[in-house]
Design an enzyme around this catalytic site. Structure first.
Site, short mmCIF file in Angstrom:
data_model
loop_
_atom_site.label_atom_id
_atom_site.label_comp_id
_atom_site.label_asym_id
_atom_site.label_seq_id
_atom_site.Cartn_x
_atom_site.Cartn_y
_atom_site.Cartn_z
N ASP A 258 -21.94 -8.65 -36.69
CA ASP A 258 -21.71 -10.04 -37.16
C ASP A 258 -20.74 -10.53 -35.89
O ASP A 258 -20.00 -11.34 -36.06
CB ASP A 258 -20.51 -9.86 -38.26
N ARG B 262 -5.48 -25.20 -18.64
CA ARG B 262 -5.42 -26.74 -18.26
C ARG B 262 -4.61 -27.27 -19.46
O ARG B 262 -4.04 -28.36 -19.38
CB ARG B 262 -6.77 -27.38 -17.94
N GLN B 263 -4.83 -26.82 -20.63
CA GLN B 263 -3.88 -27.24 -21.69
C GLN B 263 -2.27 -26.50 -21.46
O GLN B 263 -1.93 -25.79 -22.33
CB GLN B 263 -4.32 -26.62 -23.22
N ASP C 235 -6.95 -33.83 -5.66
CA ASP C 235 -5.79 -34.65 -6.32
C ASP C 235 -4.51 -33.88 -6.04
O ASP C 235 -4.42 -32.97 -5.13
CB ASP C 235 -6.28 -34.22 -7.87
N LYS D 293 -5.79 -38.62 -7.97
CA LYS D 293 -6.77 -38.71 -9.30
C LYS D 293 -6.20 -39.09 -10.47
O LYS D 293 -5.08 -38.47 -10.75
CB LYS D 293 -7.41 -37.49 -9.20
N ARG E 77 -7.36 -39.07 -14.46
CA ARG E 77 -8.51 -38.64 -15.43
C ARG E 77 -8.60 -39.36 -16.60
O ARG E 77 -7.75 -39.61 -17.23
CB ARG E 77 -8.25 -37.04 -15.73
#
Ligand code: R5P
Length: 366
Positions: free
Chosen positions: A88, A167-168, A238, A261, A263
């Site tokens: 599973d 990145r979060q 950046d 930079k 985003r």
């Protein structure tokens, strides 16, 4: 049992990871898998402690080669854990009986990349299995071996080549989860220290209950670029990569600059126009990671418009998502990454940097 050998690295349903043999088809979903990895012997002494057998570096399914290289760097012994997936898709981890003594009597490094999501669960399972073994909780339904043993004390170190969700690292909008912080809290529950390779923004891992050693592959990337690219100029694409890229420029002894930079979304970025002194130059763009390749391609276009003769891209983490390799091939002359995650442009080992972090933690914790 039919034995099927497939490529290593990616978890495969119903398959058993056996280390050097790769993934083997598992006979049944019966939670009775035996393992073996005889280890040699070495010794170490620090702060009055004697570790008189071999020091284990353990890995699961996603960092086998890197763990092997790390063990080589440290002069330790690689112990692959038994990992597999039930039909599973749920994961299974077991410390092989042959590794128990080594793991109980020495500090142990668990190497786990928390990407993709299955890597997070596997890292948690590995840490829990090592924690149980070291704390002496050996109870099992089969009554195998001694059920209770003495607590081995602190000595579990987690080494994360690529920290997924890094990145979060902020709550950009109301209601968001700061995923990197959550993950760090979960992962440090069962370890005494953590080594993280080229974390996107280290600030997010402050205030944890255990020490973190932030290490970087930039010295090895600089060495590689110097040998194979010989850049005249290093560019940070950046502001976030300035520290890393400037280290590379300094190590090589060449000119350096950076771009600003913005985003727009996950696939779109914009660079602020800037005059760069790159006419006729060989340029290396250095970043912590390349995902879609958008950042590098845009930076490369700016460099070429200003006369750069050749442009190379280098990073620690080669995610290369959604056709990035093809996109990059149309914009740069070469792409150079480490093996922090399996990728087709892995030319630099992350092991020396992680070894530096492990030694640092041993000094700080034990
Ligand atoms: C972000 O600031 C990172 O350092 C990288 O520049 C970014 O993740 C690269 O993403 P992409 O390759 O998708 O442009």
């Amino acid at each position: 049992m039919t034995t099927v050998i497939v490529n290593s690295g990616t978890p495969v349903a119903g398959m058993l990871w056996t280390g050097s043999l790769g993934w083997l088809e598992h006979p049944a979903d019966n939670r009775e898998v035996a393992g073996s990895n005889p280890a040699s012997s070495t010794s170490n002494k620090k702060n009055g402690r004697r570790w008189d057998t071999f020091m284990p570096v353990v890995s699961g399914s996603n960092a086998f080669e890197l763990a092997e290289a790390l063990a080589g760097e440290l002069g330790w012994e690689h112990h692959p854990l038994e990992v597999r997936r039930f039909p599973d898709s749920e994961g299974y981890v077991r410390v092989p009986q042959e590794s128990i003594a080594a793991i109980r009597t020495n500090p142990v490094v668990v190497v786990a990349t928390t990407f993709p999501d299955s890597g997070i669960v596997e890292a948690l399972l590995m840490l829990e299995s090592i924690y149980d073994v070291r704390s002496g909780d050996m109870h099992n339904l089969k009554g195998e071996g001694q059920q209770d043993m003495e607590d081995s004390g602190p000595g579990i170190f987690l080494a994360i080549p690529y920290f997924g969700y890094s990145r979060q690292d902020k709550r950009f909008q109301q209601g968001e989860v700061v995923s990197a912080k959550l993950l760090a809290r979960l992962l440090t529950r069962r370890c005494d220290g953590m080594v993280v390779l080229d974390l996107h923004a280290p600030a997010v891992l402050q205030d944890l209950d255990v020490p973190v050693s932030f290490v970087s592959s930039m010295p090895e990337i600089a060495h590689h670029l110097q040998e194979y690219v010989q850049p005249d100029f290093v560019l940070s694409p950046d502001k976030g990569a300035i520290e890393r890229a400037s280290h590379v420029a300094e190590a090589i002894g060449c000119n350096f600059s950076y771009l600003e930079k913005t985003r727009i979304d996950a696939h779109t970025i914009e660079h602020k126009a800037k005059n760069l002194d790159v006419d006729g130059a060989v340029v290396a763009i250095v970043d912590d990671m390349i995902s879609t390749g958008g950042t590098i391609c845009k930076a490369s276009d700016a460099l070429r418009r200003q006369g750069a003769k050749a442009v190379h891209a280098a990073c620690t983490h080669g995610l290369f998502t959604g056709g990035a390799i093809t996109r990059l091939a149309n914009h740069v002359d070469g792409v150079h990454a480490t093996d922090s995650l399996p990728n087709p442009r892995s030319v630099v080992s992350g092991a020396p940097a992680i070894a530096r972090g492990v030694q640092d933690l041993i000094q700080r914790v034990l």
